[in-house]
Write a protein that holds these residues in place. Structure first.
Motif, PDB file in Angstrom:
ATOM      1  N   VAL A 283       0.713   4.706  -8.784  1.00 23.95           N
ATOM      2  CA  VAL A 283      -0.326   3.715  -9.030  1.00 23.95           C
ATOM      3  C   VAL A 283      -0.123   3.164 -10.432  1.00 23.95           C
ATOM      4  O   VAL A 283      -0.001   3.928 -11.393  1.00 23.95           O
ATOM      5  CB  VAL A 283      -1.745   4.336  -8.935  1.00 23.95           C
ATOM      6  CG1 VAL A 283      -2.805   3.312  -9.320  1.00 23.95           C
ATOM      7  CG2 VAL A 283      -2.000   4.884  -7.539  1.00 23.95           C
TER       8      VAL A 283
ATOM      9  N   THR B 223      -0.454  11.388  -5.925  1.00 26.03           N
ATOM     10  CA  THR B 223       0.164  10.175  -6.443  1.00 26.03           C
ATOM     11  C   THR B 223       0.362  10.312  -7.954  1.00 26.03           C
ATOM     12  O   THR B 223      -0.357  11.041  -8.611  1.00 26.03           O
ATOM     13  CB  THR B 223      -0.686   8.930  -6.118  1.00 26.03           C
ATOM     14  OG1 THR B 223       0.032   7.763  -6.463  1.00 26.03           O
ATOM     15  CG2 THR B 223      -2.001   8.949  -6.859  1.00 26.03           C
TER      16      THR B 223
ATOM     17  N   LEU C  62       1.145   1.021  -5.803  1.00 26.87           N
ATOM     18  CA  LEU C  62      -0.104   0.262  -5.759  1.00 26.87           C
ATOM     19  C   LEU C  62      -0.389  -0.275  -7.151  1.00 26.87           C
ATOM     20  O   LEU C  62      -0.498   0.482  -8.110  1.00 26.87           O
ATOM     21  CB  LEU C  62      -1.266   1.161  -5.307  1.00 26.87           C
ATOM     22  CG  LEU C  62      -2.652   0.510  -5.274  1.00 26.87           C
ATOM     23  CD1 LEU C  62      -2.699  -0.630  -4.249  1.00 26.87           C
ATOM     24  CD2 LEU C  62      -3.721   1.549  -4.980  1.00 26.87           C
TER      25      LEU C  62
ATOM     26  N   THR D 210       6.042   3.642  -2.281  1.00 28.33           N
ATOM     27  CA  THR D 210       4.956   2.673  -2.272  1.00 28.33           C
ATOM     28  C   THR D 210       4.258   2.703  -3.621  1.00 28.33           C
ATOM     29  O   THR D 210       3.823   3.760  -4.085  1.00 28.33           O
ATOM     30  CB  THR D 210       3.949   2.981  -1.154  1.00 28.33           C
ATOM     31  OG1 THR D 210       4.633   2.946   0.100  1.00 28.33           O
ATOM     32  CG2 THR D 210       2.817   1.955  -1.145  1.00 28.33           C
TER      33      THR D 210
ATOM     34  N   ILE E   9       0.471   6.570  -1.163  1.00 26.28           N
ATOM     35  CA  ILE E   9       0.809   5.846  -2.388  1.00 26.28           C
ATOM     36  C   ILE E   9       1.577   6.805  -3.300  1.00 26.28           C
ATOM     37  O   ILE E   9       1.078   7.865  -3.655  1.00 26.28           O
ATOM     38  CB  ILE E   9      -0.458   5.334  -3.105  1.00 26.28           C
ATOM     39  CG1 ILE E   9      -1.300   4.436  -2.180  1.00 26.28           C
ATOM     40  CG2 ILE E   9      -0.096   4.633  -4.407  1.00 26.28           C
ATOM     41  CD1 ILE E   9      -0.623   3.140  -1.777  1.00 26.28           C
TER      42      ILE E   9
END
Length: 191
Positions: free
Chosen positions: A53, A78, A11, A9, A50
């Protein structure tokens, strides 16, 4: 942490909605993507779900540097890639990001940087630190004159730490084969 890149994932954080949406669109076939339109929205969303990022540095509500500091303070696991139009300067030495990309960033470079961070998560903290420090050195070497770099004791300490880490991690670097090639593939190799 996600085991495959397709499950990872990412972000995307930018106060300009169109910019965040474009990056998310470019990445959607490679990763699960989410967007946050500003620093506060990012802080509201950040957690251990997450993996990476992509963080804009200049935002009006909460600046990227502040978001980064809060992420590290929360001890969220993250990886953070600053993706910004702010030219790097010596202040990047103290910032705890994992990588720093200057806009505009092509899709291939973005995917390569994210994949590198996902791979780094699979290794120990020394490798992650090595990648962070070599990224900073590469950026400074591209932006500053050699005599300016030689005169700065922080750069000297950074170079010594990179040398020590590299010596400690020869085995861990096998998967990365040649980190110089990785940076060249993302358009950030040394001059």
């Amino acid at each position: 942490m996600s085991e495959s890149t397709a499950d990872a994932t990412v972000l995307v954080v930018d106060d300009e909605e169109e910019v965040a949406d474009v990056y998310a669109l470019r990445l959607r076939n490679h990763y699960q993507t989410e967007t946050a339109y500003g620093g506060q929205a990012a802080l509201d969303r950040i957690d251990d779900d997450i993996d990476v990022v992509l963080l804009d540095r200049r935002m009006p509500d909460v600046a990227g540097d502040e978001v980064l500091a809060e992420i590290r303070e929360r001890d969220v696991s993250t990886r953070v890639i600053m993706i910004t139009a702010v030219d790097p300067d010596f202040d990047i030495i103290e910032l705890p990001f994992d990588d720093y990309l200057c806009k505009p960033v092509e899709k291939e470079a973005l995917v390569a940087a994210i994949d590198q961070q996902l791979a780094a998560r699979r290794y120990d903290d020394r490798l992650a630190e090595y990648l962070e420090l070599t990224s900073k050195l590469t950026l400074l070497e591209e932006e500053k004159q050699p005599q300016t770099l030689e005169a700065d004791e922080r750069v000297d300490a950074l170079q010594r730490r990179v040398t020590r880490l590299k010596a400690e991690m020869d085995d861990a670097l096998v998967e990365f084969e040649d980190t110089g090639t990785a940076f060249e593939q993302t358009g950030r190799g040394s001059k």
